[in-house]
Design a protein around this motif. Structure first.
Motif, PDB file in Angstrom:
ATOM      1  N   PRO A  29      65.649   7.376  69.879  1.00  0.00           N
ATOM      2  CA  PRO A  29      64.555   8.109  69.247  1.00  0.00           C
ATOM      3  C   PRO A  29      63.171   7.548  69.549  1.00  0.00           C
ATOM      4  CG  PRO A  29      65.404   6.524  67.699  1.00  0.00           C
ATOM      5  CD  PRO A  29      66.233   6.376  68.956  1.00  0.00           C
ATOM      6  N   TYR A  30      63.033   6.663  70.542  1.00  0.00           N
ATOM      7  CA  TYR A  30      61.781   5.940  70.731  1.00  0.00           C
ATOM      8  C   TYR A  30      60.750   6.759  71.507  1.00  0.00           C
ATOM      9  CZ  TYR A  30      65.045   2.343  69.350  1.00  0.00           C
ATOM     10  OH  TYR A  30      66.004   1.635  68.667  1.00  0.00           O
ATOM     11  N   ASP A  31      59.574   6.914  70.913  1.00  0.00           N
ATOM     12  CA  ASP A  31      58.485   7.597  71.602  1.00  0.00           C
ATOM     13  C   ASP A  31      57.313   6.655  71.855  1.00  0.00           C
ATOM     14  OD1 ASP A  31      57.802   9.577  68.612  1.00  0.00           O
ATOM     15  OD2 ASP A  31      57.789   7.410  68.931  1.00  0.00           O
ATOM     16  N   PHE A  32      57.563   5.350  71.715  1.00  0.00           N
ATOM     17  CA  PHE A  32      56.539   4.341  71.970  1.00  0.00           C
ATOM     18  C   PHE A  32      57.254   3.015  72.234  1.00  0.00           C
ATOM     19  CE2 PHE A  32      53.594   1.014  70.543  1.00  0.00           C
ATOM     20  CZ  PHE A  32      52.441   1.355  71.222  1.00  0.00           C
ATOM     21  N   VAL A  33      56.784   2.269  73.238  1.00  0.00           N
ATOM     22  CA  VAL A  33      57.400   0.993  73.605  1.00  0.00           C
ATOM     23  C   VAL A  33      56.309  -0.072  73.656  1.00  0.00           C
ATOM     24  CG1 VAL A  33      58.804  -0.246  75.307  1.00  0.00           C
ATOM     25  CG2 VAL A  33      59.081   2.239  75.033  1.00  0.00           C
ATOM     26  N   CYS A  34      56.595  -1.246  73.084  1.00  0.00           N
ATOM     27  CA  CYS A  34      55.647  -2.356  73.204  1.00  0.00           C
ATOM     28  C   CYS A  34      56.430  -3.643  73.441  1.00  0.00           C
ATOM     29  CB  CYS A  34      54.755  -2.481  71.977  1.00  0.00           C
ATOM     30  SG  CYS A  34      55.587  -2.559  70.389  1.00  0.00           S
ATOM     31  N   LEU A  86      53.385   2.700  76.835  1.00  0.00           N
ATOM     32  CA  LEU A  86      53.739   1.283  76.803  1.00  0.00           C
ATOM     33  C   LEU A  86      52.498   0.459  76.483  1.00  0.00           C
ATOM     34  CD1 LEU A  86      55.682  -1.136  77.500  1.00  0.00           C
ATOM     35  CD2 LEU A  86      54.865  -0.920  79.856  1.00  0.00           C
ATOM     36  N   VAL A  87      52.642  -0.504  75.590  1.00  0.00           N
ATOM     37  CA  VAL A  87      51.576  -1.449  75.260  1.00  0.00           C
ATOM     38  C   VAL A  87      52.151  -2.853  75.308  1.00  0.00           C
ATOM     39  CG1 VAL A  87      49.966  -2.251  73.479  1.00  0.00           C
ATOM     40  CG2 VAL A  87      50.327   0.201  73.810  1.00  0.00           C
ATOM     41  N   TYR A 123      47.566  -1.070  77.932  1.00  0.00           N
ATOM     42  CA  TYR A 123      48.415   0.101  77.705  1.00  0.00           C
ATOM     43  C   TYR A 123      48.551   0.937  78.974  1.00  0.00           C
ATOM     44  CZ  TYR A 123      44.111   2.932  77.402  1.00  0.00           C
ATOM     45  OH  TYR A 123      42.920   3.545  77.672  1.00  0.00           O
ATOM     46  N   LEU A 124      49.675   1.643  79.039  1.00  0.00           N
ATOM     47  CA  LEU A 124      49.920   2.694  80.021  1.00  0.00           C
ATOM     48  C   LEU A 124      50.280   3.948  79.240  1.00  0.00           C
ATOM     49  CD1 LEU A 124      52.160   0.869  82.663  1.00  0.00           C
ATOM     50  CD2 LEU A 124      49.815   1.651  83.008  1.00  0.00           C
ATOM     51  N   ARG A 125      49.770   5.082  79.662  1.00  0.00           N
ATOM     52  CA  ARG A 125      50.037   6.315  78.917  1.00  0.00           C
ATOM     53  C   ARG A 125      50.729   7.344  79.790  1.00  0.00           C
ATOM     54  NH1 ARG A 125      43.809   8.536  78.268  1.00  0.00           N
ATOM     55  NH2 ARG A 125      42.985   7.479  80.096  1.00  0.00           N
ATOM     56  N   VAL A 126      51.385   8.282  79.122  1.00  0.00           N
ATOM     57  CA  VAL A 126      52.052   9.377  79.811  1.00  0.00           C
ATOM     58  C   VAL A 126      50.992  10.260  80.476  1.00  0.00           C
ATOM     59  CG1 VAL A 126      53.564  11.375  79.514  1.00  0.00           C
ATOM     60  CG2 VAL A 126      53.942   9.306  78.153  1.00  0.00           C
ATOM     61  N   LYS A 127      51.280  10.719  81.666  1.00  0.00           N
ATOM     62  CA  LYS A 127      50.330  11.542  82.417  1.00  0.00           C
ATOM     63  C   LYS A 127      49.921  12.768  81.608  1.00  0.00           C
ATOM     64  CE  LYS A 127      49.676  13.701  86.957  1.00  0.00           C
ATOM     65  NZ  LYS A 127      50.320  14.045  88.260  1.00  0.00           N
ATOM     66  N   ASN A 128      48.639  13.087  81.678  1.00  0.00           N
ATOM     67  CA  ASN A 128      48.064  14.253  81.001  1.00  0.00           C
ATOM     68  C   ASN A 128      48.138  14.160  79.476  1.00  0.00           C
ATOM     69  OD1 ASN A 128      47.532  15.497  83.532  1.00  0.00           O
ATOM     70  ND2 ASN A 128      49.613  16.317  83.596  1.00  0.00           N
ATOM     71  N   SER A 129      48.254  12.936  78.948  1.00  0.00           N
ATOM     72  CA  SER A 129      48.312  12.769  77.494  1.00  0.00           C
ATOM     73  C   SER A 129      46.923  12.676  76.869  1.00  0.00           C
ATOM     74  CB  SER A 129      49.107  11.505  77.140  1.00  0.00           C
ATOM     75  OG  SER A 129      48.484  10.351  77.673  1.00  0.00           O
ATOM     76  N   GLY A 130      45.878  12.712  77.708  1.00  0.00           N
ATOM     77  CA  GLY A 130      44.517  12.694  77.195  1.00  0.00           C
ATOM     78  C   GLY A 130      44.148  11.356  76.580  1.00  0.00           C
ATOM     79  N   THR A 140      39.592  -6.546  68.036  1.00  0.00           N
ATOM     80  CA  THR A 140      40.747  -6.529  68.929  1.00  0.00           C
ATOM     81  C   THR A 140      40.418  -5.768  70.215  1.00  0.00           C
ATOM     82  OG1 THR A 140      42.239  -6.597  67.030  1.00  0.00           O
ATOM     83  CG2 THR A 140      43.174  -5.886  69.130  1.00  0.00           C
ATOM     84  N   ILE A 141      40.824  -6.330  71.348  1.00  0.00           N
ATOM     85  CA  ILE A 141      40.546  -5.737  72.657  1.00  0.00           C
ATOM     86  C   ILE A 141      41.761  -4.951  73.138  1.00  0.00           C
ATOM     87  CG2 ILE A 141      39.956  -6.211  75.068  1.00  0.00           C
ATOM     88  CD1 ILE A 141      37.722  -6.823  73.076  1.00  0.00           C
ATOM     89  N   VAL A 142      41.543  -3.673  73.445  1.00  0.00           N
ATOM     90  CA  VAL A 142      42.589  -2.797  73.971  1.00  0.00           C
ATOM     91  C   VAL A 142      42.092  -2.219  75.287  1.00  0.00           C
ATOM     92  CG1 VAL A 142      44.027  -0.774  73.542  1.00  0.00           C
ATOM     93  CG2 VAL A 142      43.333  -2.233  71.624  1.00  0.00           C
ATOM     94  N   ARG A 143      42.895  -2.369  76.358  1.00  0.00           N
ATOM     95  CA  ARG A 143      42.456  -1.978  77.701  1.00  0.00           C
ATOM     96  C   ARG A 143      43.544  -1.183  78.417  1.00  0.00           C
ATOM     97  NH1 ARG A 143      40.994  -7.373  80.793  1.00  0.00           N
ATOM     98  NH2 ARG A 143      40.149  -5.841  82.255  1.00  0.00           N
ATOM     99  N   GLU A 144      43.121  -0.291  79.287  1.00  0.00           N
ATOM    100  CA  GLU A 144      44.076   0.444  80.109  1.00  0.00           C
ATOM    101  C   GLU A 144      44.458  -0.392  81.328  1.00  0.00           C
ATOM    102  OE1 GLU A 144      44.898   4.865  81.963  1.00  0.00           O
ATOM    103  OE2 GLU A 144      42.864   4.343  81.318  1.00  0.00           O
ATOM    104  N   ALA A 145      45.747  -0.422  81.625  1.00  0.00           N
ATOM    105  CA  ALA A 145      46.248  -1.140  82.808  1.00  0.00           C
ATOM    106  C   ALA A 145      46.126  -0.220  84.016  1.00  0.00           C
ATOM    107  CB  ALA A 145      47.686  -1.587  82.598  1.00  0.00           C
TER     108      ALA A 145
END
Length: 398
Positions: free
Chosen positions: A70-75, A168-169, A184-191, A210-215
């Motif tokens: 049921p996972y819709d998010f992975v860290c 993924l984070v 983080y990495l996001r699903v394509k076209n997820s805006g 807290t620092i959050v950055r796109e990979a």
């Protein structure tokens, strides 16, 4: 759940329209995701996670390319981030292949000047010279192992073009600025919803700075390696910081080896995979390296306990808050604007965890130990039968 309009109306008399800890307006709060999977760091013991993931995929009947429900998010952190990449990209077959083939890749290579320490055939003079070199670590060398073999392995097996089926984070440590950061990495076209959700949630639960950055593709390999770059074992990884200046990064486990706080920031439920059993005391420490690792392990356990307890009690508070009437909310939050902002935006997260019952039969650095890796993988597969256990602050053992 209190309707947002009723909530704001109840606070209207006191003109409360608080900003989320100074970061964003409360009305912009995003609904949490349903389920998160948290994958801990632990070096070669990550084979346990791979076995567990393989079994979960088999039970769910999902093949490569299909999300692991049921996972819709992975860290994750460290090896958990690398395993997490395979889950987030639904590469379950590859995950198994990587673990059953890693011992032949020789990713763990000691630096040449320290090699005599591992060779029983070397002469006394060479061993003494190597010992002197180790003693000089503080001034001349920063680590015992070579970075390049591990980095090359990551480059070969992590393709930035692989599409994600779940976001993924993962955690890293900016050693230069002495702070955790999250990629983080996001699903394509997820805006923009994922970065907004993660940034807003982490600033709320872990702190406003807290620092959050796109990979981005140019950072992905270094950011993943940085999460696994254990101090003393590997040299810090050099890559641009938020402002573009080059910083030194190391193991995300310094701040959060099991990033429970990340899952709490975005999800209603979180399943946490731990790689250590309930505490088993060491009877002796043979050298300074073992002492350092023992200290590091103690820190990681206490951070884990603190994160899980914080999530547990914040969730209790959130549920209690949501059961109040608008009039009761207005009464109990009078002159408590910061609490209003926090309780309106924090999520209630149900925590479950799974862990090996005994110390796994492979060391943290045992990437060349295929027998031990295979046993750990099998234990992870079989432990799915025991299931995830609900977290209780009184019953959870470090």
């Amino acid at each position: 759940m209190i309707e947002r309009s009723r909530f704001l109306f109840a606070l209207g008399a006191s003109a409360v329209a608080p900003a989320l800890l100074g970061a964003s307006n409360a009305s912009t709060a995003l609904e949490p995701l349903e389920n998160a999977l948290v994958l801990s760091g632990g070096g070669a013991r990550g084979a346990y996670e791979a076995g567990l993931i393989g079994c979960l995929a088999a039970i769910a009947g999902v093949s490569d390319g299909i999300p692991l429900r049921p996972y819709d998010f992975v860290c994750g952190t460290s090896i958990g981030a690398l395993n997490g990449f395979c889950v987030a990209t639904a590469q379950y077959s590859k995950l198994k292949e990587l673990w059953y083939g890693i011992s032949g890749q020789h990713v763990v290579k000691i630096k040449s000047q320290f090699a005599p320490l591992t060779d029983p055939q070397s002469g006394l003079i060479e061993r003494a010279a190597a010992a002197v070199s180790v003693a000089g670590l503080a001034s001349d060398e920063r680590a015992l192992l070579q970075n390049q073999p591990v980095f090359d392995w990551i480059v070969r097996n992590v393709d930035p073009a692989t599409p994600l089926v779940a976001p993924l984070v993962w955690a890293v440590t900016n050693l230069t600025l002495q702070r955790p950061e999250y990629f983080y990495l996001r699903v394509k076209n997820s805006g923009q919803e994922l970065p907004e959700r993660v940034t807003q949630g982490l600033k709320l639960t872990l702190g406003p700075h807290t620092i959050v950055r796109e990979a981005t593709p140019d950072l992905l390999h270094r950011a993943l390696f940085a999460s696994a770059a254990l101090p003393l074992a590997f040299d810090p990884v050099q890559m641009p910081g938020v402002d573009g200046s080059i910083c030194s990064y190391c193991d995300g486990g310094v701040a959060s080896n099991s990033p429970v706080g990340v899952a709490h920031a975005v999800a209603k439920k979180a399943d946490v995979v731990l790689l250590d059993p309930p505490f088993e005391p060491e009877t002796s420490y043979a050298d300074a390296i073992e002492i350092a690792l023992g200290v590091f392990g103690t820190m990681q356990r206490k951070i884990l306990e603190g994160e899980m307890r914080a999530v547990f009690f914040q969730s209790i508070g959130k549920r209690s808050f949501d059961r109040l009437s608008p009039a009761e909310i207005a009464r109990v939050t009078k002159d408590q604007n910061l609490m209003v902002a926090f309780m309106e935006n924090v999520h209630a997260t149900d925590l479950r965890y799974i862990r090996p019952e005994k110390t796994l039969p492979v060391s943290v650095g045992g990437f060349n130990d295929q027998v031990g890796i295979g046993k750990a993988y099998r234990i992870g597969w079989e432990d799915v039968g025991r299931g995830f256990q609900p977290y209780g602050w009184e019953t959870f053992e470090l």
